[in-house]
Every structure is written in structure tokens, then in C-alpha cells.
Design a protein around this motif. Structure first.
Motif, PDB file in Angstrom:
ATOM      1  N   ASN A 162      48.073  17.401  46.556  1.00 53.64           N
ATOM      2  CA  ASN A 162      49.393  16.758  46.557  1.00 53.64           C
ATOM      3  C   ASN A 162      50.090  16.837  47.909  1.00 53.64           C
ATOM      4  OD1 ASN A 162      49.089  16.189  43.792  1.00 53.64           O
ATOM      5  ND2 ASN A 162      49.945  18.180  43.222  1.00 53.64           N
ATOM      6  N   GLU A 163      49.301  16.841  48.991  1.00 52.81           N
ATOM      7  CA  GLU A 163      49.839  16.835  50.351  1.00 52.81           C
ATOM      8  C   GLU A 163      50.799  18.000  50.594  1.00 52.81           C
ATOM      9  OE1 GLU A 163      51.530  12.975  50.918  1.00 52.81           O
ATOM     10  OE2 GLU A 163      49.583  12.034  51.245  1.00 52.81           O
ATOM     11  N   LYS A 164      50.424  19.167  50.092  1.00 55.84           N
ATOM     12  CA  LYS A 164      51.233  20.361  50.289  1.00 55.84           C
ATOM     13  C   LYS A 164      50.475  21.394  51.112  1.00 55.84           C
ATOM     14  CE  LYS A 164      54.311  20.140  46.291  1.00 55.84           C
ATOM     15  NZ  LYS A 164      54.879  20.905  45.151  1.00 55.84           N
ATOM     16  N   GLN A 165      51.223  22.367  51.593  1.00 57.32           N
ATOM     17  CA  GLN A 165      50.660  23.468  52.359  1.00 57.32           C
ATOM     18  C   GLN A 165      50.979  24.783  51.648  1.00 57.32           C
ATOM     19  OE1 GLN A 165      49.041  23.480  55.540  1.00 57.32           O
ATOM     20  NE2 GLN A 165      48.885  21.260  55.379  1.00 57.32           N
ATOM     21  N   LEU A 166      49.984  25.656  51.561  1.00 63.08           N
ATOM     22  CA  LEU A 166      50.199  27.021  51.091  1.00 63.08           C
ATOM     23  C   LEU A 166      50.373  27.872  52.342  1.00 63.08           C
ATOM     24  CD1 LEU A 166      50.220  29.415  49.167  1.00 63.08           C
ATOM     25  CD2 LEU A 166      47.721  29.358  49.167  1.00 63.08           C
ATOM     26  N   VAL A 167      51.587  28.354  52.554  1.00 63.79           N
ATOM     27  CA  VAL A 167      51.927  29.085  53.779  1.00 63.79           C
ATOM     28  C   VAL A 167      51.955  30.581  53.499  1.00 63.79           C
ATOM     29  CG1 VAL A 167      53.628  29.370  55.621  1.00 63.79           C
ATOM     30  CG2 VAL A 167      53.306  27.120  54.554  1.00 63.79           C
ATOM     31  N   SER A 168      51.380  31.357  54.402  1.00 60.67           N
ATOM     32  CA  SER A 168      51.381  32.816  54.288  1.00 60.67           C
ATOM     33  C   SER A 168      51.908  33.414  55.584  1.00 60.67           C
ATOM     34  CB  SER A 168      49.967  33.348  54.024  1.00 60.67           C
ATOM     35  OG  SER A 168      49.430  32.808  52.842  1.00 60.67           O
ATOM     36  N   TYR A 169      52.914  34.271  55.457  1.00 59.74           N
ATOM     37  CA  TYR A 169      53.432  35.033  56.589  1.00 59.74           C
ATOM     38  C   TYR A 169      53.192  36.515  56.320  1.00 59.74           C
ATOM     39  CZ  TYR A 169      56.168  31.224  58.740  1.00 59.74           C
ATOM     40  OH  TYR A 169      56.562  30.073  59.375  1.00 59.74           O
ATOM     41  N   LEU A 170      52.651  37.226  57.286  1.00 61.04           N
ATOM     42  CA  LEU A 170      52.609  38.680  57.220  1.00 61.04           C
ATOM     43  C   LEU A 170      53.794  39.181  58.030  1.00 61.04           C
ATOM     44  CD1 LEU A 170      48.824  39.567  57.699  1.00 61.04           C
ATOM     45  CD2 LEU A 170      50.137  39.513  55.580  1.00 61.04           C
ATOM     46  N   ILE A 171      54.673  39.960  57.375  1.00 61.24           N
ATOM     47  CA  ILE A 171      55.855  40.476  58.059  1.00 61.24           C
ATOM     48  C   ILE A 171      55.912  41.995  57.912  1.00 61.24           C
ATOM     49  CG2 ILE A 171      57.123  38.342  57.608  1.00 61.24           C
ATOM     50  CD1 ILE A 171      58.788  39.920  55.531  1.00 61.24           C
ATOM     51  N   THR A 172      56.608  42.643  58.835  1.00 68.36           N
ATOM     52  CA  THR A 172      56.786  44.088  58.760  1.00 68.36           C
ATOM     53  C   THR A 172      58.216  44.450  59.138  1.00 68.36           C
ATOM     54  OG1 THR A 172      56.026  46.240  59.575  1.00 68.36           O
ATOM     55  CG2 THR A 172      55.973  44.415  61.142  1.00 68.36           C
ATOM     56  N   ASP A 173      58.770  45.450  58.437  1.00 71.62           N
ATOM     57  CA  ASP A 173      60.061  46.020  58.834  1.00 71.62           C
ATOM     58  C   ASP A 173      59.850  47.427  59.379  1.00 71.62           C
ATOM     59  OD1 ASP A 173      59.488  47.483  56.577  1.00 71.62           O
ATOM     60  OD2 ASP A 173      61.336  46.990  55.505  1.00 71.62           O
ATOM     61  N   PHE A 174      58.574  47.754  59.659  1.00 69.69           N
ATOM     62  CA  PHE A 174      58.135  49.024  60.236  1.00 69.69           C
ATOM     63  C   PHE A 174      58.252  50.203  59.263  1.00 69.69           C
ATOM     64  CE2 PHE A 174      59.310  46.295  63.781  1.00 69.69           C
ATOM     65  CZ  PHE A 174      58.125  46.300  64.507  1.00 69.69           C
ATOM     66  N   SER A 175      58.619  49.905  58.001  1.00 68.17           N
ATOM     67  CA  SER A 175      58.466  50.913  56.950  1.00 68.17           C
ATOM     68  C   SER A 175      57.198  50.594  56.176  1.00 68.17           C
ATOM     69  CB  SER A 175      59.668  50.911  55.999  1.00 68.17           C
ATOM     70  OG  SER A 175      59.666  49.759  55.161  1.00 68.17           O
ATOM     71  N   ASP A 176      56.870  49.298  56.125  1.00 70.31           N
ATOM     72  CA  ASP A 176      55.671  48.790  55.464  1.00 70.31           C
ATOM     73  C   ASP A 176      55.578  47.309  55.802  1.00 70.31           C
ATOM     74  OD1 ASP A 176      53.418  48.609  53.899  1.00 70.31           O
ATOM     75  OD2 ASP A 176      54.300  49.607  52.165  1.00 70.31           O
ATOM     76  N   SER A 177      54.567  46.650  55.282  1.00 70.08           N
ATOM     77  CA  SER A 177      54.392  45.223  55.529  1.00 70.08           C
ATOM     78  C   SER A 177      54.261  44.479  54.214  1.00 70.08           C
ATOM     79  CB  SER A 177      53.153  44.974  56.392  1.00 70.08           C
ATOM     80  OG  SER A 177      53.276  45.600  57.646  1.00 70.08           O
ATOM     81  N   ALA A 178      54.472  43.169  54.259  1.00 68.67           N
ATOM     82  CA  ALA A 178      54.371  42.343  53.064  1.00 68.67           C
ATOM     83  C   ALA A 178      53.822  40.980  53.442  1.00 68.67           C
ATOM     84  CB  ALA A 178      55.735  42.188  52.394  1.00 68.67           C
ATOM     85  N   CYS A 179      53.197  40.344  52.467  1.00 68.08           N
ATOM     86  CA  CYS A 179      52.701  38.986  52.647  1.00 68.08           C
ATOM     87  C   CYS A 179      53.643  38.038  51.914  1.00 68.08           C
ATOM     88  CB  CYS A 179      51.280  38.855  52.107  1.00 68.08           C
ATOM     89  SG  CYS A 179      50.579  37.204  52.327  1.00 68.08           S
ATOM     90  N   VAL A 180      54.274  37.143  52.645  1.00 68.39           N
ATOM     91  CA  VAL A 180      55.206  36.169  52.079  1.00 68.39           C
ATOM     92  C   VAL A 180      54.461  34.852  51.899  1.00 68.39           C
ATOM     93  CG1 VAL A 180      57.368  34.921  52.430  1.00 68.39           C
ATOM     94  CG2 VAL A 180      57.144  37.279  53.243  1.00 68.39           C
ATOM     95  N   LYS A 181      54.443  34.329  50.686  1.00 67.60           N
ATOM     96  CA  LYS A 181      53.723  33.085  50.399  1.00 67.60           C
ATOM     97  C   LYS A 181      54.668  32.060  49.785  1.00 67.60           C
ATOM     98  CE  LYS A 181      49.274  35.375  49.539  1.00 67.60           C
ATOM     99  NZ  LYS A 181      48.466  34.730  50.576  1.00 67.60           N
ATOM    100  N   PHE A 182      54.500  30.797  50.183  1.00 77.19           N
ATOM    101  CA  PHE A 182      55.301  29.730  49.594  1.00 77.19           C
ATOM    102  C   PHE A 182      54.607  28.389  49.806  1.00 77.19           C
ATOM    103  CE2 PHE A 182      56.786  30.649  53.857  1.00 77.19           C
ATOM    104  CZ  PHE A 182      56.931  29.411  54.470  1.00 77.19           C
ATOM    105  N   PHE A 183      55.003  27.413  48.988  1.00 77.90           N
ATOM    106  CA  PHE A 183      54.453  26.067  49.060  1.00 77.90           C
ATOM    107  C   PHE A 183      55.497  25.127  49.656  1.00 77.90           C
ATOM    108  CE2 PHE A 183      52.158  28.135  45.670  1.00 77.90           C
ATOM    109  CZ  PHE A 183      50.867  27.652  45.771  1.00 77.90           C
ATOM    110  N   VAL A 184      55.087  24.277  50.572  1.00 80.88           N
ATOM    111  CA  VAL A 184      55.976  23.263  51.139  1.00 80.88           C
ATOM    112  C   VAL A 184      55.166  21.998  51.402  1.00 80.88           C
ATOM    113  CG1 VAL A 184      57.643  24.812  52.229  1.00 80.88           C
ATOM    114  CG2 VAL A 184      55.583  24.167  53.472  1.00 80.88           C
ATOM    115  N   SER A 185      55.878  20.908  51.621  1.00 76.57           N
ATOM    116  CA  SER A 185      55.199  19.667  51.984  1.00 76.57           C
ATOM    117  C   SER A 185      54.659  19.790  53.405  1.00 76.57           C
ATOM    118  CB  SER A 185      56.178  18.493  51.907  1.00 76.57           C
ATOM    119  OG  SER A 185      57.184  18.623  52.908  1.00 76.57           O
TER     120      SER A 185
END
Length: 207
Positions: A162-185
Motif C-alpha cells: 500500500n505504498e507505505k514505509q515501516l520506519v525504525s529508529y533506534l534511540i537512547t537516553d543513555f539510561s537504556d535504548s529503545a526501538c521506535v517503529k511506525f508506519f507512514v506513507s
């Protein structure tokens, strides 16, 4: 990230089964606040060749010059979900069907169709976040919607249906890290990709 890790594996030394039978994924990525060392935990269903770990660490240091060093930890797992199953679970999350049992941090819209708005100021997408951020290290599976903020140290986008992108960001606040995922056009992803770069800080809200 996956392509970088794959290039460091000595596939010729693994001869028992075809390459497509072997799978791996990044379970966790953290950056130590004091040493600025990136620690990567990689889950896999095969035993890599001796020396592959060192090769991965050298490639990570080359790919991310802002870190002072890298440490790779292999975690052997008998079975790993195929990519199609991982994608199906992520799509369930987009449709409001997730049980919040995963280790990732998903930016969601509760299953409602959302009109994509252009970037205004520092508001990239969704409603303005008024709530204070919590430490990533405090997030536990099953948590309600929470707000976190951190520095982007890896980003990746994958084309899906459906012409979308699955986006993944790896972020850190220096206490731990997380993977942020979302769908956008695809159009929205192009706008976000031009606006946000690795090293930038973002504030996100999601389950």
C-alpha cells in the motif's frame, strides 16, 4: 544495520544448511553514558565463525564514528520468527491488535486512520506531546502509553504494501535504548528523512 551485520558473518564456514535457513536479529542496542560504548545483543539460530564478533565490532565503529567503541554479544536461539511473521505482528500493532508484549516501542494511532500533516516547527507527526518523558530504562512490557525522548543513533525504512514505509529508529537516553517503529506513507517518510538525522533528539509517545 542488518546489512552491516550480515556482511560480517563468514557464511562460507557454515555449511550444514543453506544460508536462508539461518536467521538473526538485533535484540537490544545500548550506549553507555560514561564510556560512549555501543553494546549490541544479537539473537541468532546458528553459531557464527570465530572472529565474526570482532569483525562486527570493527564495522560498527566504522559505521558510527560518534561512538568510542562497540561490543557485540551473541544470544543463541533455537528458532527465530521469519521476517513475514515479524511484519505481520507489526501490522497488528498498527491496527490496534498488539498485546504490548514486545520489546520495541511503537508509535501508534489506536487503529484509526490518520491524516498525515506536514512538519510544523519541531512537530514531525501526530499531536503535540505535552506529557513529560520517562526514562527508557523504566519501561516494562505491558506498559500503558508512555512518552520517551532520546538521541537517534540508527534509522531504517522498509517499503511494504500500500505504498507505505515501516520506519525504525533506534534511540537512547543513555539510561537504556529503545526501538521506535511506525508506519507512514512514502511521501511522509521522505519529508521525515530529510528533517531528522542520526544524532538528533526526538520525543515520542506510544504503547
Amino acid at each position: 544495520m542488518k546489512a552491516l551485520l550480515e556482511s560480517s558473518i563468514s557464511w562460507n564456514s557454515i555449511k550444514k544448511k543453506p544460508k536462508e535457513n539461518y536467521r538473526f536479529y538485533v535484540r537490544q542496542a545500548t550506549i553507555d553514558k560514561e564510556t560512549n560504548i555501543l553494546t549490541l545483543e544479537v539473537g541468532l539460530n546458528f553459531m557464527p565463525a570465530k572472529g565474526d564478533e570482532n569483525t562486527m565490532q570493527l564495522l560498527l565503529c566504522s559505521a558510527f564514528p560518534q561512538i568510542s567503541g562497540a561490543e557485540v554479544r551473541f544470544v543463541y536461539m533455537d528458532t527465530l520468527p521469519p521476517e513475514a511473521e515479524v511484519l505481520r505482528l507489526l501490522e497488528q500493532g498498527q491496527n490496534g491488535e498488539s498485546d504490548n508484549g514486545g520489546s520495541g516501542f511503537r508509535v501508534g494511532n489506536g487503529g484509526r486512520k490518520r491524516k498525515e500533516s506536514p512538519i510544523v516547527g519541531n512537530q514531525v507527526m501526530g499531536k503535540k506531546i505535552e506529557e513529560p518523558a520517562v526514562s527508557i530504562s523504566e519501561i516494562v512490557p505491558g506498559s500503558d502509553t508512555v512518552v520517551v525522548e532520546g538521541q537517534i543513533f540508527q534509522k531504517e525504512a522498509r517499503s511494504i504494501k500500500n505504498e507505505k514505509q515501516l520506519v525504525s529508529y533506534l534511540i537512547t537516553d543513555f539510561s537504556d535504548s529503545a526501538c521506535v517503529k511506525f508506519f507512514v506513507s512514502e511521501k511522509k517518510w521522505k519529508e521525515i528523512d530529510e528533517f531528522l538525522s542520526t544524532g538528533d533528539y526526538i520525543k515520542v509517545r506510544g504503547p
